[in-house]
Scaffold this active site. Structure first.
Site, PDB file in Angstrom:
ATOM      1  N   CYS A   1       0.846  -1.189   0.000  1.00  0.00           N
ATOM      2  CA  CYS A   1       0.000   0.000   0.000  1.00  0.00           C
ATOM      3  C   CYS A   1       0.881   1.238   0.000  1.00  0.00           C
ATOM      4  O   CYS A   1       2.097   1.157   0.093  1.00  0.00           O
ATOM      5  CB  CYS A   1      -0.898   0.033   1.242  1.00  0.00           C
TER       6      CYS A   1
ATOM      7  N   SER B   1       9.522  -0.961 -14.907  1.00  0.00           N
ATOM      8  CA  SER B   1      10.519  -0.884 -13.841  1.00  0.00           C
ATOM      9  C   SER B   1      11.830  -1.576 -14.173  1.00  0.00           C
ATOM     10  O   SER B   1      12.800  -1.433 -13.441  1.00  0.00           O
ATOM     11  CB  SER B   1       9.952  -1.445 -12.540  1.00  0.00           C
TER      12      SER B   1
END
Length: 494
Positions: free
Chosen positions: A11, A294
């Site tokens: 999160c 990424s």
């Protein structure tokens, strides 16, 4: 990493104190943390009189709409959260921040990470009469705070933080203060920023500070908590039993490349890991390509080190949600075809070095290799800019069983054959540590590398029995041959 069948982040948390547009700035901060979770989002605001909140399912723009933002205007303080479920189900009841109204105060709370003793704590609390309204481990800390006999909220928070185990950061809001806290290993990051008008900000990553034009003030370190109120900012320790072990996966995949963690820029670390990978595992080819997004930094580093062209052989559809973080295997695998395509004119007839940041289950990289070969690639050499992901993670990454990990049961040679690559090599653990470049006086230079080594700095607690019962032969072999610095409760082995 573009491994849609792979990892899932926990999160992102955000907090702000004393700004007339607190909710709007929190929304902007959460938008810059959207990569950390896509299942839901929420904002809780406060002034000197009350706390109120809004939350919803989906991306931030879906979860909190214009009419909800209107209801949050006029408040000076706020916390916010973007969620991926690493514990608890995916219903609205688990979307944070949680907001509690008690007879003497109201509290908003949100959390990044995973509490590895939440199950046992919850069972004990329920035996004492506690009633839980969600299946999220975040709710446990609030029950601990309210049951504390400590004379102040701050003291109750400190006492409760000493009882929970795992990798975590908390952002907590009352009408009097904004609190942030970090686990005793600093596995999950939390930073403080300051705007030009004196407004203080808490965030999971520095990118959320930068987007508001604020200046970085400091990292919150292992075992620390911060109190921000009208008097200013105070950083204190709630425990001195700390050993820094920052999650290596924050650098490898989870954090945005423009973020900085413990003084190390994420893009620079990824590029350095690509260079180190090229030194450890060079191969003859025509070009280097990275799996968006990424892995691009690592791929550029590999190409630069080996002296080959760095090409855009794969294109990502930027307008599809980050399917990698989707909660089901079927959705993740469908997302590969929707989100990624090969550039045939670039790869046709070429020998390619394909750089990705990790292999978890192996299904996605297998599809990508096939996609490249179907587009005419002659050979595809896979290079992974991290070590073998051989062990489960229990600290806020949604890979908590051995069965999910292809490296737990298959050797690199077997994985090479499974994914259809012409060769396969991983970055070594030492190479990863060198690339990141931390210099803490701690095991692994201050990194948490549990997924590569099976060495758990915060211990195992509720997960220990199941983890040990399902260790594969390959995992047991690795453990027997390599030194472990931590015991099952996260204590340093003497």
């Amino acid at each position: 990493m573009f491994n849609y069948s792979g990892l899932n982040e926990e999160c992102g948390v955000f907090g702000i104190w004393n700004h007339p547009e607190a909710a709007q700035l929190t929304y902007m901060g959460l938008h810059s943390l959207q990569h950390r979770g896509q299942e839901g989002a929420g904002i809780v605001v406060s002034d000197q009189n009350e706390l109120k909140g809004e939350r919803g399912l989906g991306l931030l723009t879906e979860a909190i709409k214009d009419d909800q933002m209107e209801r949050l205007k006029g408040y000076q303080h706020a916390i916010g959260h973007v969620r991926y479920a690493t514990s608890g189900n995916k219903g609205i009841e688990n979307i944070q921040p949680f907001l509690y109204h008690f007879y003497d105060m109201s509290v908003g709370i949100c959390h990044n990470g995973n509490l590895i003793n939440a199950k046992s704590l919850r069972q004990n609390l329920e035996k004492q009469g506690a009633i839980f309204h969600s299946s999220s481990d975040t709710e446990v800390i609030m029950h601990l705070i309210r049951r504390s006999k400590a004379p102040t909220f701050e003291e109750a928070l400190k006492e409760s933080l000493r009882k929970v185990k795992g990798g975590f950061t908390f952002a907590i809001l009352t009408k009097d203060a904004l609190y942030g806290a970090v686990d005793p290993n600093a596995i999950r990051p939390l930073v403080v920023g300051k705007m030009k008008d004196g407004t203080y900000i808490l965030a999971s990553e520095t990118c959320a500070i930068d987007v508001l034009g604020a200046e970085f003030v400091q990292d919150i370190h292992a075992g620390e908590y911060v109190v921000i109120n009208d008097k200013g900012i105070t950083v204190k320790s709630y425990t001195h039993h700390t050993t820094t072990a920052i999650s290596a996966m924050e650098y490898i995949y989870f954090a945005r490349p423009d973020s900085t963690i413990a003084g190390k820029n994420v893009h620079a670390v990824r590029k350095a890991s690509g260079k180190k990978l090229a030194q450890e595992s060079p191969v003859n080819a025509d070009m280097v390509i990275g799996v968006p997004n990424s892995s691009l930094s690592a791929a550029s580093g590999y190409a630069e080190e080996i002296g080959l062209p760095y090409e855009m052989g794969l294109v990502k559809n930027q307008y599809v949600a980050r399917t990698f973080i989707q909660p089901t295997q079927e959705l993740r695998e469908q997302g590969v075809r929707v989100k990624l395509s090969a550039v045939k004119d670039i790869v046709d007839g070429k020998n390619i070095i394909l750089v990705d940041d990790s292999i978890v289950r192996g299904t996605t990289i297998r599809r990508i290799v096939k996609m490249l070969k179907d587009s005419g690639a002659n050979k595809v050499h896979v290079r992974i800019a991290s070590p073998e992901f051989m062990f489960p993670s229990f600290y806020g990454i949604d890979v908590s069983t051995t069965a999910e990990l292809i490296s737990a049961s298959k050797s690199p040679e077997e994985i090479k054959d499974y994914i259809g690559a012409d060769s396969l090599a991983y970055l070594s653990v030492d190479g990863l540590i060198e690339s990141i470049g931390l210099d803490y006086d701690a095991p692994y230079s201050g990194l948490c590398v549990e997924s590569f080594t099976g060495d758990y700095p915060a211990g195992l607690y509720d997960y220990e029995a199941n983890y040990k019962a399902h260790l594969s032969h390959r995992q047991k072999q690795y453990i027997s041959k390599n030194k472990h610095f931590f015991d099952s409760e996260g204590n340093l082995n003497v």
